[in-house]
Each structure stands twice: as structure tokens, then as C-alpha cells.
Design a protein around this motif. Structure first.
Motif, PDB file in Angstrom:
ATOM      1  N   ASN A 176     -11.598  -6.055   1.955  1.00 51.55           N
ATOM      2  CA  ASN A 176     -11.465  -4.986   0.963  1.00 51.55           C
ATOM      3  C   ASN A 176     -10.061  -5.045   0.367  1.00 51.55           C
ATOM      4  N   LEU A 177     -10.005  -5.182  -0.963  1.00 53.83           N
ATOM      5  CA  LEU A 177      -8.732  -5.186  -1.676  1.00 53.83           C
ATOM      6  C   LEU A 177      -8.432  -3.762  -2.109  1.00 53.83           C
ATOM      7  N   PRO A 178      -7.210  -3.270  -1.897  1.00 48.77           N
ATOM      8  CA  PRO A 178      -6.907  -1.850  -2.147  1.00 48.77           C
ATOM      9  C   PRO A 178      -6.903  -1.513  -3.644  1.00 48.77           C
ATOM     10  N   SER A 179      -7.824  -0.646  -4.025  1.00 47.32           N
ATOM     11  CA  SER A 179      -7.866  -0.227  -5.434  1.00 47.32           C
ATOM     12  C   SER A 179      -6.639   0.596  -5.807  1.00 47.32           C
ATOM     13  N   ILE A 189       6.624  -8.949  -3.405  1.00 48.14           N
ATOM     14  CA  ILE A 189       7.101  -8.420  -2.127  1.00 48.14           C
ATOM     15  C   ILE A 189       5.931  -8.484  -1.145  1.00 48.14           C
ATOM     16  N   PRO A 190       5.910  -9.472  -0.232  1.00 46.69           N
ATOM     17  CA  PRO A 190       4.788  -9.604   0.705  1.00 46.69           C
ATOM     18  C   PRO A 190       4.506  -8.305   1.433  1.00 46.69           C
ATOM     19  N   GLY A 191       3.242  -7.955   1.489  1.00 44.89           N
ATOM     20  CA  GLY A 191       2.824  -6.743   2.172  1.00 44.89           C
ATOM     21  C   GLY A 191       2.944  -5.498   1.337  1.00 44.89           C
ATOM     22  N   ALA A 324     -10.335   2.226  -2.054  1.00 41.47           N
ATOM     23  CA  ALA A 324      -9.022   2.734  -1.660  1.00 41.47           C
ATOM     24  C   ALA A 324      -8.672   2.246  -0.263  1.00 41.47           C
ATOM     25  N   SER A 325      -7.411   1.951  -0.051  1.00 42.71           N
ATOM     26  CA  SER A 325      -6.951   1.450   1.235  1.00 42.71           C
ATOM     27  C   SER A 325      -6.949   2.567   2.271  1.00 42.71           C
ATOM     28  N   SER A 326      -7.074   2.169   3.519  1.00 45.62           N
ATOM     29  CA  SER A 326      -7.041   3.145   4.619  1.00 45.62           C
ATOM     30  C   SER A 326      -5.645   3.276   5.206  1.00 45.62           C
ATOM     31  N   SER A 327      -4.649   2.639   4.578  1.00 44.46           N
ATOM     32  CA  SER A 327      -3.302   2.692   5.119  1.00 44.46           C
ATOM     33  C   SER A 327      -2.295   3.051   4.019  1.00 44.46           C
ATOM     34  N   ASN A 328      -1.106   3.388   4.436  1.00 40.96           N
ATOM     35  CA  ASN A 328      -0.028   3.722   3.501  1.00 40.96           C
ATOM     36  C   ASN A 328       1.243   3.017   3.972  1.00 40.96           C
ATOM     37  N   PRO A 329       1.802   2.093   3.199  1.00 42.87           N
ATOM     38  CA  PRO A 329       1.369   1.704   1.854  1.00 42.87           C
ATOM     39  C   PRO A 329       0.047   0.947   1.892  1.00 42.87           C
ATOM     40  N   PRO A 330      -0.644   0.856   0.739  1.00 45.84           N
ATOM     41  CA  PRO A 330      -1.950   0.198   0.686  1.00 45.84           C
ATOM     42  C   PRO A 330      -1.851  -1.252   1.164  1.00 45.84           C
ATOM     43  N   SER A 331      -2.892  -1.702   1.867  1.00 45.05           N
ATOM     44  CA  SER A 331      -2.940  -3.080   2.355  1.00 45.05           C
ATOM     45  C   SER A 331      -4.382  -3.568   2.357  1.00 45.05           C
TER      46      SER A 331
END
Length: 462
Positions: A176-179, A189-191, A324-331
Motif C-alpha cells: 500500500n502506497l500512502p495516499s 529524503i529516504p523514508g 492513507a498510511s497507518s503511520s506518521n509520518p506516512p510510509s
């Protein structure tokens, strides 16, 4: 009846009941013999003079007998849990030989499936008979032009198998790519606004190669993924080949629909911080990726490989998605990165399934069909000649053989990890023994009585 006729009748009775006791003894001795078929005795009355006898004055002349084995009688099938044990539930036979170099004229037939691997790697049963089969391709299809010919059979030899590796032909991504991720801007910037993942693939020699993927969001609902040339996983650096999606491209642009499903893909390259398309835009479908240069001195020595990179199906959620990503920042959320190649593995054994297919098992998880076990059938199996033990040979009375796959015609089924038990019922045999013993004693009494009568007759003459 004359005394001579009575004497002949009692002697023939003794001979017949002796044979019955012998058959019972053989049966009881083989009550635990794999696939043994019990021996039976059939008796037939004799008369002294068929031409002179009438319906009212037939005179008994004794008894004759014939022995036979109930070859077609099915024994109970018992599971043993041993992968090389097999049983036939039906009318067929395994084709076996006592010599690996035998020609078809020396082949014999047996239902004894108590096979194991001998010191030469051959599958051999406890009577010393080698199991014969037909070679197959990797799909389990018999390679012989005529599978009904005994010349298509060879000894099942496991020493010819050492190890194997499986080249990668399919790679599937479930990511899943973070929308809600940021659009990429230089510097990456990796990550944060670019994400690196890796896939492991295998060449034909079993070498593990790593290909890195760098994901960048270039616009709303649009991502570019750039692929690096593969390197040896064990080394961790140094290209060993060149990856190409066609026309010198190594980057894919992927677009998504508003519901998060994958929509289209396009091949191209990442140039000066932007995606430059080369191929045509098309619906999401497996992309063909070539890795060349593996056979060069700087590579692994393997042949070039081609694999399909499956990103998912247009309009579906079976591969890449954008939610939408499940983490912050999106990953990235990686559900699965799967491929079908395997590293080199040693041969570890075989299994035989209910279709008679012999499959080699390797310690890297690969399973490869190597032989097909056919079943031989005869129009009259009761006519087969018992060579020894449970081994039979063909003859005119049995008719011509047919080689069939399990379940074809009257061949019957192969029961994996099982053995056919003897058809002997010991309680029935003991009953036969008692009857034969009593009949033998009675015949002996007759012989004794006739002897006394002869003594009386001789005494009267004197």
C-alpha cells in the motif's frame, strides 16, 4: 468295490489331504506377507471305470486335486505412513525386475508395494524386486512416445538426482502506497518522500539476487518506482546484471484511481529528478522484466533470466493499492513481496501420490515429478505363472499385458503410503486344517482296514 480300489481310494485321499494340509501351512505361514494371495485346493472325485459305470452302480476310485492361488482377490489396504510404500486397490500389478539391466522379456509383475531405497538408490521391495517406472518431464507428463510399451520402463533410480534450484519467473507485490504521502521534491529524503524496498530473486544456479525499488510520489494518484541492477544478496553490493523493462527502461510509472485501486502503468526512466516515459500507457498488468549479463565473468555465471513483475490488476485491489498510511509520518505498508524462485537445495527424498507420480523433494522446498508408476493389467490375471513369493510372470493363459495409469480401465487405484495385506484368514485356515486332518485320519483308517482284510484273505488261502 474291490480291495484294490479301496486301497487306491484311501491312498489318493491321503495324498489329497496332505496337499490340503500343505496349502493351509503355506497360507498360515504367509498370513503377514505383503500382498500374498492364499492358496486353495480343489478336489474332484474319480471313478474306476467310466465306461462300465451307470447311474446306479458307479464305483468310487478315489480323489484328484488341483492347487490354485486367488490372484485377483483384493487384500485389505493398511496405511503405513511410509512415503515409498504403495498398494494397488484393483486388478493391476506393478512391473518389477530382479536385475536393473534386464530387458522387457525379463520383467515380472507383483502387487508387493513394500518398497524402500537400497544402497544403489533403487526403489526395491522386500523380495528384492526393483520397481520400474516411466520418466516424466517437470509437469509430470510421461516423456516416452508409447507409454504402453514395456521398453518405456526403467528402474526408478534416485541416485541420479542430486539437487536443484528454481529460477524466478514471477514476482508479486502487495504494497500500500500512502495516499497522504508528500509529493517528491529534490533532494529525496529516504523514508519521508521516497521509500526504498527490495525484492529477492534467484537465477538458474540458485544464486540469491537483490533488486532495490525506490518509490516516489510524482503527482496526485501517481507514483514512479525505479529499479536498480541486481546484486548478490550475500555480498550486498556490486551489480551482476542489467535490469530492463524494454527499450532500456528501468522505471515504472503507476497511477491509481480515486478508490485506491491500481489503474495504469508505463515504462520509462528517472532522469534529472523526473519520470520520462518511453513505453505506452496501458492498464495495469504483469510487466516483463529481463535481467541480462548474468553469464558474464563479472556476473554469477547463470543464464539471463526473465520474470513477470505483477503489480496488480486494473480496478482491483490484488497488488498495489493507494490508501492513507497507518503511520506518521506516512510510509509504505508492505503486505507481501512474493516470488517463485528458490536457492539451491539438496535432494532429501521422494513421495508417491495416488496417481502413481514419484516426486523428488528437495530441502529448499522444491518438489519435482521424476517418474510415473504404471499399472499392468491382463485379461486373465488368474493365468499368470507364480515365479516365487508374490512375483508372477506372463504367459498365454493370462493374455497380453496393458500398461495403464491408475484409475484407467480395470487398473485400480494406487494407495499412497499403504500396503496390501495378505488375503489369508487364519481362522478359516485353522478350520480347513481340522477338516483336512480328520479326512486324513479317516483315509488312514481305511488303509488300515484294507490291510487287515488283505491279511484275513491271505490267511484264508493258507
Amino acid at each position: 468295490m474291490s480291495l484294490g480300489s479301496a486301497l487306491n481310494a484311501s491312498v489318493s485321499g491321503l495324498r489329497g489331504q496332505s496337499a490340503a494340509i500343505a496349502a493351509v501351512s503355506e497360507n498360515i505361514a504367509n498370513a503377514s506377507t505383503t500382498a500374498y494371495k492364499k492358496r486353495t485346493i480343489a478336489f474332484e472325485s474319480l471313478i474306476t471305470s467310466a465306461s462300465a459305470a451307470t447311474a446306479t452302480n458307479q464305483v468310487g476310485g478315489g480323489v484328484t486335486f488341483d492347487t490354485a492361488q486367488q490372484i485377483t482377490e483384493q487384500g485389505l489396504v493398511q496405511n503405513t505412513g511410509i512415503s515409498t510404500n504403495i498398494a494397488i486397490n484393483g486388478q493391476g500389478f506393478f512391473v518389477v525386475s530382479d536385475d536393473a539391466t534386464n530387458q522387457p522379456s525379463g520383467f515380472t509383475y507383483s502387487r508387493n508395494g513394500n518398497f524402500s531405497t537400497d544402497e544403489n538408490g533403487l526403489l526395491i521391495n522386500n523380495e528384492g524386486m526393483i520397481l520400474l517406472g516411466q520418466r516424466t518431464d517437470i509437469d509430470g507428463v510421461v516423456t516416452a512416445a508409447n507409454s504402453n510399451d514395456l521398453n518405456s520402463l526403467v528402474p526408478i533410480d534416485l541416485d541420479t538426482i542430486s539437487g536443484t534450484a528454481g529460477v524466478t519467473s514471477e514476482v508479486e507485490l502487495g504494497i500500500n502506497l500512502p495516499s497522504d504521502g508528500p509529493i517528491w521534491v529534490a533532494p529525496g529524503i529516504p523514508g519521508t518522500n521516497e521509500f526504498v524496498t527490495a525484492i529477492e530473486i534467484f537465477d538458474e544456479l540458485g544464486n540469491s539476487l537483490t533488486v532495490e525499488q525506490t518509490w516516489r510520489k510524482t503527482a496526485v494518484n501517481t507514483w514512479a518506482v525505479e529499479y536498480t541492477d541486481p546484486y548478490l544478496t550475500s555480498v550486498g553490493a556490486g551489480d551482476v546484471g542489467d535490469i530492463d523493462f524494454g527499450a532500456g527502461t528501468r522505471t515504472l510509472q503507476v497511477t491509481f484511481s480515486g478508490d485506491g485501486s491500481i489503474n495504469t502503468t508505463q515504462t520509462g526512466n528517472w532522469v534529472a529528478g523526473a519520470f520520462v516515459g518511453v513505453g505506452a500507457v496501458g492498464p495495469a498488468a504483469p510487466m516483463s522484466a529481463d535481467i541480462t549479463g548474468l553469464g558474464l565473468p563479472t556476473g554469477t555465471g547463470a543464464n539471463d533470466i526473465t520474470f513477470n513483475l505483477d503489480l496488480g490488476t486494473q480496478g482491483l485491489f490484488d497488488g498495489l493499492t493507494q490508501f492513507a498510511s497507518s503511520s506518521n509520518p506516512p510510509s509504505l505498508d508492505i503486505d507481501a513481496i512474493e516470488q517463485d524462485g528458490v536457492r539451491f537445495g539438496q535432494f532429501s527424498g521422494v513421495t508417491i501420490d495416488n496417481s502413481g507420480l514419484v516426486t523428488a523433494v528437495f530441502d529448499n522446498g522444491v518438489r519435482r515429478p521424476i517418474y510415473q508408476i504404471p499399472i499392468a493389467t491382463f485379461p486373465n490375471p488368474e493365468g499368470l505363472t507364480n515365479v516365487r513369493g508374490t512375483v508372477y510372470d506372463e504367459n498365454e493363459q493370462a493374455g497380453s499385458y496393458n500398461l495403464r495409469l491408475p484409475t484407467e480401465g480395470n487398473a485400480g487405484n494406487i494407495e499412497a503410503s499403504s500396503l496390501e495385506l495378505s488375503t489369508v484368514d487364519t481362522s478359516e485356515e485353522f478350520n480347513k486344517m481340522i477338516v483336512a486332518q480328520q479326512a486324513y485320519s479317516s483315509a488312514a483308517q481305511i488303509l488300515s482296514a484294507v490291510d487287515d482284510m488283505f491279511e484275513t484273505l491271505i490267511g484264508a488261502v493258507r
